[in-house]
Design an enzyme around this catalytic site. Structure first.
Site, PDB file in Angstrom:
ATOM      1  N   ARG A   1       5.948   1.694  -0.908  1.00 35.04           N
ATOM      2  CA  ARG A   1       6.898   0.976  -0.059  1.00 35.04           C
ATOM      3  C   ARG A   1       8.100   0.637  -0.927  1.00 35.04           C
ATOM      4  NH1 ARG A   1       4.648   2.701   3.757  1.00 35.04           N
ATOM      5  NH2 ARG A   1       3.543   1.592   5.427  1.00 35.04           N
TER       6      ARG A   1
ATOM      7  N   GLU B   1      15.234   0.449   5.357  1.00 35.50           N
ATOM      8  CA  GLU B   1      15.234   1.788   5.952  1.00 35.50           C
ATOM      9  C   GLU B   1      15.759   1.717   7.376  1.00 35.50           C
ATOM     10  OE1 GLU B   1      11.253   3.293   5.512  1.00 35.50           O
ATOM     11  OE2 GLU B   1      11.307   3.112   3.341  1.00 35.50           O
TER      12      GLU B   1
ATOM     13  N   HIS C   1      11.511   8.656   4.265  1.00 43.71           N
ATOM     14  CA  HIS C   1      10.156   8.152   4.553  1.00 43.71           C
ATOM     15  C   HIS C   1       9.336   9.193   5.340  1.00 43.71           C
ATOM     16  CE1 HIS C   1       7.682   4.245   5.129  1.00 43.71           C
ATOM     17  NE2 HIS C   1       6.879   5.300   5.087  1.00 43.71           N
TER      18      HIS C   1
HETATM   19  P1  NAP Z   1      -5.636   2.359  -0.565  1.00 44.84           P
HETATM   20  O1  NAP Z   1      -6.669   3.429  -0.513  1.00 44.84           O
HETATM   21  O2  NAP Z   1      -5.972   1.006  -0.075  1.00 44.84           O
HETATM   22  O3  NAP Z   1      -5.086   2.285  -2.071  1.00 44.84           O
HETATM   23  C1  NAP Z   1      -4.326   1.245  -2.573  1.00 44.84           C
HETATM   24  C2  NAP Z   1      -4.749   1.020  -4.011  1.00 44.84           C
HETATM   25  O4  NAP Z   1      -3.904   0.036  -4.583  1.00 44.84           O
HETATM   26  C3  NAP Z   1      -6.191   0.522  -4.133  1.00 44.84           C
HETATM   27  O5  NAP Z   1      -6.873   1.325  -5.073  1.00 44.84           O
HETATM   28  C4  NAP Z   1      -6.033  -0.917  -4.628  1.00 44.84           C
HETATM   29  O6  NAP Z   1      -7.042  -1.328  -5.545  1.00 44.84           O
HETATM   30  C5  NAP Z   1      -4.706  -0.850  -5.343  1.00 44.84           C
HETATM   31  N1  NAP Z   1      -4.058  -2.152  -5.428  1.00 44.84           N
HETATM   32  C6  NAP Z   1      -3.853  -3.051  -4.451  1.00 44.84           C
HETATM   33  N2  NAP Z   1      -3.184  -4.108  -4.912  1.00 44.84           N
HETATM   34  C7  NAP Z   1      -2.973  -3.877  -6.223  1.00 44.84           C
HETATM   35  C8  NAP Z   1      -2.351  -4.613  -7.257  1.00 44.84           C
HETATM   36  N3  NAP Z   1      -1.797  -5.799  -7.009  1.00 44.84           N
HETATM   37  N4  NAP Z   1      -2.320  -4.074  -8.485  1.00 44.84           N
HETATM   38  C9  NAP Z   1      -2.886  -2.874  -8.733  1.00 44.84           C
HETATM   39  N5  NAP Z   1      -3.492  -2.129  -7.796  1.00 44.84           N
HETATM   40  C10 NAP Z   1      -3.546  -2.623  -6.565  1.00 44.84           C
HETATM   41  O7  NAP Z   1      -4.358   2.792   0.282  1.00 44.84           O
HETATM   42  P2  NAP Z   1      -3.740   4.264   0.462  1.00 44.84           P
HETATM   43  O8  NAP Z   1      -4.267   4.881   1.701  1.00 44.84           O
HETATM   44  O9  NAP Z   1      -3.846   4.994  -0.824  1.00 44.84           O
HETATM   45  O10 NAP Z   1      -2.212   3.862   0.761  1.00 44.84           O
HETATM   46  C11 NAP Z   1      -1.474   3.168  -0.211  1.00 44.84           C
HETATM   47  C12 NAP Z   1      -0.116   2.748   0.322  1.00 44.84           C
HETATM   48  O11 NAP Z   1       0.705   3.899   0.435  1.00 44.84           O
HETATM   49  C13 NAP Z   1      -0.111   2.156   1.737  1.00 44.84           C
HETATM   50  O12 NAP Z   1      -0.413   0.779   1.720  1.00 44.84           O
HETATM   51  C14 NAP Z   1       1.296   2.429   2.217  1.00 44.84           C
HETATM   52  O13 NAP Z   1       2.133   1.325   1.943  1.00 44.84           O
HETATM   53  C15 NAP Z   1       1.735   3.621   1.382  1.00 44.84           C
HETATM   54  N6  NAP Z   1       1.934   4.815   2.207  1.00 44.84           N
HETATM   55  C16 NAP Z   1       3.182   5.351   2.282  1.00 44.84           C
HETATM   56  C17 NAP Z   1       3.382   6.490   3.055  1.00 44.84           C
HETATM   57  C18 NAP Z   1       4.725   7.138   3.120  1.00 44.84           C
HETATM   58  O14 NAP Z   1       5.074   7.657   4.171  1.00 44.84           O
HETATM   59  N7  NAP Z   1       5.489   7.172   2.044  1.00 44.84           N
HETATM   60  C19 NAP Z   1       2.325   7.067   3.768  1.00 44.84           C
HETATM   61  C20 NAP Z   1       1.074   6.467   3.674  1.00 44.84           C
HETATM   62  C21 NAP Z   1       0.880   5.330   2.901  1.00 44.84           C
HETATM   63  P3  NAP Z   1      -8.617  -1.393  -5.170  1.00 44.84           P
HETATM   64  O15 NAP Z   1      -9.086   0.023  -5.147  1.00 44.84           O
HETATM   65  O16 NAP Z   1      -9.210  -2.176  -6.280  1.00 44.84           O
HETATM   66  O17 NAP Z   1      -8.666  -2.070  -3.834  1.00 44.84           O
END
Ligand code: NAP
Length: 324
Positions: free
Chosen positions: A237, A266, A285
């Site tokens: 983000r 955005e 995005h």
């Molecule tokens: P996810 O599986 O929940 O992965 C997020 C990771 O971040 C988890 O491993 C979590 O740790 C870690 N985390 C959370 N808070 C943290 C912190 N303060 N410090 C260090 N690590 C931390 O989510 P995902 O499916 O990979 O998606 C991640 C993010 O990508 C979404 O929330 C979204 O904002 C973004 N995204 C963007 C797009 C785009 O179009 N560009 C598309 C999809 C998603 P734990 O494993 O310990 O819980």
């Protein structure tokens, strides 16, 4: 009596028909205008809300007393007040997994595009500048064999890391809330404190969710810890990065380049300095924006709403507390 569902996102004809078999559907355009009587009536009767970029405010929730479930067509839900929904007993569902690989593809496209200067040089060719063989000032940097630093090592972070480790022979470092021993075994990934990762990585790729803790996680101090040859990739983000500090760092050569799919605001303003920098690849995005993946995300949201309103556990429920 059929329950009522407000649709504020793109559903295919088949998905619309599927929901319509069970529920009464109303389509509303974003942004919602709560002063409009038809909007107030739809909200007053709504049991579910489905869509992307949903503008969920307390005012909207107050206007929707029957709401049981909100299904966002996205994995991120930083724009939604989860605690408030939980307090009101409203389920929040998102669409993880189905967009993981596609978003990782976008991340890796940015790695390749920035390192090999794909966009800059393609524009240069189109502008008719290719009149002789290239000198070193037009060369890029290798991706293969370099060090990939993943900040956030969840579903998407791990998928980007697999591309790097298995496809490009990259060394993978990660900084994450919890350790991931299985990925350490699978990819030889090594966990680092954020400051150590920033200092070691050739590519720093952000895939953490936006939370109070991760807002401006990467600011001037963190950018200064990166190598001057390093490239920052943000597919998380926009607000995870202090955008003004990033602009400053790119202008001063503190880091080499940035590949950005997300921005503080955005759509990105046409006057943003990021748009005039040749070492920035800016995308609108498009992390999950393929026909196949958007279709799968909408289907997941449809399934979530159908299950929730039929009293079954939705597939991807964010606030588990509401289920009990
Ligand atoms: P996810 O599986 O929940 O992965 C997020 C990771 O971040 C988890 O491993 C979590 O740790 C870690 N985390 C959370 N808070 C943290 C912190 N303060 N410090 C260090 N690590 C931390 O989510 P995902 O499916 O990979 O998606 C991640 C993010 O990508 C979404 O929330 C979204 O904002 C973004 N995204 C963007 C797009 C785009 O179009 N560009 C598309 C999809 C998603 P734990 O494993 O310990 O819980």
């Amino acid at each position: 009596m059929k329950k009522n569902v407000i649709v504020m996102g793109q559903l295919s004809t088949a998905q619309w028909s599927e929901l319509e078999q069970h529920f009464q559907l109303v389509e509303l355009a974003k942004p919602l205008d709560l002063t409009q009587p038809e909007v107030r009536t739809a909200l007053d009767e709504a049991h579910a809300l489905i869509g992307s970029g949903l503008p969920i405010t307390t005012e909207l929730l107050d206007a929707a007393p029957k709401l049981e479930v909100i299904a966002t067509i996205s994995v991120g839900y930083d724009n939604i007040p989860v605690d408030e929904l939980t307090r009101r007993g409203i389920m929040l569902c998102n669409t993880p997994d189905v967009l993981t690989e596609t978003t990782a593809d976008t991340g890796f496209a940015l790695v390749m595009a920035t390192a090999r200067r794909v966009v800059e040089l393609a524009e240069w060719v189109k502008a008719g500048h290719w009149q002789a063989s290239l000198g070193p000032d037009m060369f890029g940097s290798d991706v293969n064999g370099k060090t990939l630093g993943m900040v956030g090592f969840g579903r998407i972070g791990q998928a980007v890391a697999r591309r790097g480790a298995l496809g490009f022979g990259m060394k993978v470092l990660y900084s994450n809330a919890s350790p991931k021993p299985e990925l350490e075994k699978e990819l030889g990934a090594e966990r680092r404190e954020l400051n150590e990762l920033l200092a070691e990585a050739d590519f720093v790729c952000l895939t953490v969710p936006l939370t109070a803790e991760t807002e401006k996680l990467i600011g001037a101090e963190q950018l200064a810890q990166m190598k001057t040859s390093a490239i920052l990739i943000n597919i998380a983000r926009g607000k995870v990065v202090d955008e003004n500090a990033l602009i400053d760092a790119l202008e001063k050569g503190v880091i080499k380049a940035a590949g950005l799919d997300v921005f503080k605001q955005e759509p990105l303003s046409v006057s943003s300095p990021l748009l005039t920098m040749p070492n920035v690849v800016a995308l609108p995005h498009i992390g999950s924006a393929t026909h196949e993946t958007r279709q799968a995300m909408a289907q997941r949201a449809v399934d979530n709403v159908r299950l929730a309103l039929q009293g079954e556990r939705p597939i991807s429920l964010v606030n588990e507390e509401t289920w009990t």
